[in-house]
Design a protein around this motif. Structure first.
Motif, mmCIF file in Angstrom:
data_model
loop_
_atom_site.group_PDB
_atom_site.id
_atom_site.type_symbol
_atom_site.label_atom_id
_atom_site.label_comp_id
_atom_site.label_asym_id
_atom_site.label_seq_id
_atom_site.Cartn_x
_atom_site.Cartn_y
_atom_site.Cartn_z
ATOM 1 N N MET A 1 0.841 -1.194 0.000
ATOM 2 C CA MET A 1 0.000 0.000 0.000
ATOM 3 C C MET A 1 0.874 1.240 0.000
ATOM 4 N N LEU A 2 0.609 2.139 -0.961
ATOM 5 C CA LEU A 2 1.314 3.407 -1.063
ATOM 6 C C LEU A 2 0.349 4.519 -0.661
ATOM 7 N N ALA A 3 0.716 5.293 0.329
ATOM 8 C CA ALA A 3 -0.131 6.386 0.815
ATOM 9 C C ALA A 3 0.644 7.690 0.744
ATOM 10 N N SER A 4 -0.069 8.785 0.495
ATOM 11 C CA SER A 4 0.613 10.076 0.354
ATOM 12 C C SER A 4 -0.268 11.213 0.838
ATOM 13 N N ILE A 5 0.401 12.258 1.334
ATOM 14 C CA ILE A 5 -0.252 13.513 1.688
ATOM 15 C C ILE A 5 0.159 14.546 0.641
ATOM 16 N N HIS A 6 -0.805 15.136 -0.027
ATOM 17 C CA HIS A 6 -0.540 16.120 -1.062
ATOM 18 C C HIS A 6 -0.515 17.543 -0.496
ATOM 19 N N ASP A 7 0.069 18.452 -1.289
ATOM 20 C CA ASP A 7 0.023 19.898 -1.023
ATOM 21 C C ASP A 7 0.700 20.272 0.290
ATOM 22 N N VAL A 8 1.785 19.587 0.589
ATOM 23 C CA VAL A 8 2.509 19.840 1.836
ATOM 24 C C VAL A 8 3.309 21.134 1.708
ATOM 25 N N GLY A 9 3.187 21.995 2.700
ATOM 26 C CA GLY A 9 3.901 23.259 2.723
ATOM 27 C C GLY A 9 3.372 24.147 3.825
ATOM 28 N N PRO A 10 3.961 25.316 4.010
ATOM 29 C CA PRO A 10 3.550 26.205 5.103
ATOM 30 C C PRO A 10 2.080 26.601 5.061
ATOM 31 N N ARG A 11 1.488 26.675 3.873
ATOM 32 C CA ARG A 11 0.084 27.108 3.752
ATOM 33 C C ARG A 11 -0.860 26.216 4.543
ATOM 34 N N PHE A 12 -0.585 24.928 4.616
ATOM 35 C CA PHE A 12 -1.519 23.971 5.217
ATOM 36 C C PHE A 12 -0.900 23.235 6.407
ATOM 37 N N GLU A 13 -0.070 23.885 7.168
ATOM 38 C CA GLU A 13 0.658 23.174 8.220
ATOM 39 C C GLU A 13 -0.284 22.470 9.202
ATOM 40 N N GLY A 14 -1.323 23.138 9.664
ATOM 41 C CA GLY A 14 -2.241 22.520 10.614
ATOM 42 C C GLY A 14 -2.952 21.314 10.030
ATOM 43 N N GLU A 15 -3.406 21.443 8.785
ATOM 44 C CA GLU A 15 -4.096 20.333 8.128
ATOM 45 C C GLU A 15 -3.146 19.153 7.899
ATOM 46 N N ILE A 16 -1.898 19.455 7.537
ATOM 47 C CA ILE A 16 -0.918 18.388 7.317
ATOM 48 C C ILE A 16 -0.671 17.628 8.614
ATOM 49 N N GLU A 21 -1.008 12.597 11.436
ATOM 50 C CA GLU A 21 -1.387 11.834 12.631
ATOM 51 C C GLU A 21 -2.290 10.657 12.261
ATOM 52 N N LEU A 22 -3.248 10.893 11.361
ATOM 53 C CA LEU A 22 -4.148 9.820 10.936
ATOM 54 C C LEU A 22 -3.377 8.710 10.241
ATOM 55 N N LEU A 23 -2.495 9.073 9.308
ATOM 56 C CA LEU A 23 -1.733 8.064 8.573
ATOM 57 C C LEU A 23 -0.733 7.340 9.474
ATOM 58 N N GLU A 24 -0.106 8.060 10.379
ATOM 59 C CA GLU A 24 0.844 7.410 11.289
ATOM 60 C C GLU A 24 0.144 6.373 12.153
ATOM 61 N N ARG A 25 -1.071 6.677 12.580
ATOM 62 C CA ARG A 25 -1.802 5.750 13.448
ATOM 63 C C ARG A 25 -2.065 4.428 12.717
ATOM 64 N N VAL A 210 -9.688 17.477 5.733
ATOM 65 C CA VAL A 210 -9.929 17.643 7.174
ATOM 66 C C VAL A 210 -11.144 18.513 7.446
ATOM 67 N N THR A 211 -11.689 19.171 6.430
ATOM 68 C CA THR A 211 -12.843 20.050 6.634
ATOM 69 C C THR A 211 -14.153 19.285 6.697
ATOM 70 N N ARG A 212 -14.129 18.004 6.355
ATOM 71 C CA ARG A 212 -15.359 17.204 6.342
ATOM 72 C C ARG A 212 -15.130 15.914 7.127
ATOM 73 N N PRO A 213 -15.764 15.784 8.296
ATOM 74 C CA PRO A 213 -15.585 14.573 9.111
ATOM 75 C C PRO A 213 -15.878 13.283 8.357
ATOM 76 N N ALA A 214 -16.843 13.310 7.458
ATOM 77 C CA ALA A 214 -17.179 12.093 6.707
ATOM 78 C C ALA A 214 -15.999 11.641 5.851
ATOM 79 N N LEU A 215 -15.250 12.596 5.311
ATOM 80 C CA LEU A 215 -14.085 12.234 4.517
ATOM 81 C C LEU A 215 -13.008 11.608 5.385
ATOM 82 N N LEU A 216 -12.760 12.175 6.551
ATOM 83 C CA LEU A 216 -11.756 11.606 7.451
ATOM 84 C C LEU A 216 -12.136 10.197 7.877
#
Length: 241
Positions: A1-16, A21-25, A210-216
């Motif tokens: 399984m290959l998993a990735s977080i997109h759009d990583v950078g200062p703009r979205f630090e909190g969301e990242i 945390e979700l992926l690490e768990r 992260v803006t939609r609980p159903a997606l998480l």
């Protein structure tokens, strides 16, 4: 399984942080990749944020694979024909590399590679275009820019030889509208039943998730289901003998 977080950078630090945390768990600290945007929409330069640079290097030191993910992420080209359809329906002004010519694409690829490798102190894992959209110029540039790996919606390939390393759709989610969110939830539910037959499955998450609980909840369920049949892996493992 290959998993990735997109759009990583200062703009979205909190969301990242929440997505990591979700992926690490589910997958462990080194069980996923990060796709880094050097200067999101020209407003959030990685080069000016020492704090985020330190965090990015820490993730890389912990084993997270780091990809170059465009430069601005924003698409500023004037498209026609099929490219216009893709730009309108497959992304919301985010397909930066869909309309670039080879010279422009190569310049941004090389600048991104140099910047991010300087930050993390090691070679990047590869290049993945924003929204997974590549024009002919971007594909030609990719062959010249010494990246190991690339990915689109349907495959992962060796960027130096064009050899396909994995096939199959990437499971991702959309948060732009209730209709798109519902559609992505339905596809993820279908994918949990059908895609485990593939030797490689891919999951990609974005800050907007992260803006939609159903997606998480759907992301978590998908990771849990795929983890029953597929071990978390690095993209680089696709090139190992």
């Amino acid at each position: 399984m290959l998993a990735s977080i997109h759009d990583v950078g200062p703009r979205f630090e909190g969301e990242i942080d929440r997505l990591a945390e979700l992926l690490e768990r589910r997958l462990g600290t080194a069980g996923f990749a990060m796709l880094v945007v050097p200067d999101h929409w020209g407003r959030h330069p990685l080069s000016a944020d020492r704090g985020f640079q330190t965090r990015l290097r820490g993730w890389a030191d912990a084993g997270v694979e780091i990809f170059v993910h465009g430069w601005y992420h924003r698409d500023m080209a004037d498209h026609r024909g099929l490219a216009a359809f893709k730009a309108r329906h497959m992304t919301a002004g985010e397909g930066e590399f869909l309309g670039l010519d080879e010279r422009q694409a190569a310049a941004r690829m090389r600048q991104g590679k140099a910047l991010i490798e300087d930050v993390i102190g090691r070679e990047v894992a590869g290049f993945i275009a924003p929204a997974w959209l590549y024009g002919e110029g971007a594909l030609a540039a990719l062959r010249r820019c010494d990246f190991r790996l690339a990915e689109d919606h349907w495959r992962v390939w060796d960027a130096r030889s064009d050899a396909v390393l994995a096939r199959g759709p990437v499971v991702t989610w959309a948060s732009r509208s209730p209709m798109r969110a519902a559609s992505s939830l339905a596809f993820a539910a279908l994918a949990r039943h059908t895609l485990p037959v593939l030797p490689t499955v891919r999951v990609a998450v974005h800050p907007g998730d992260v803006t939609r609980p159903a997606l998480l909840s759907s992301i978590d369920a998908t990771l849990a289901r795929f983890a029953r049949t597929h071990a978390p892996a690095r993209y680089a493992a696709l090139q190992e003998p």
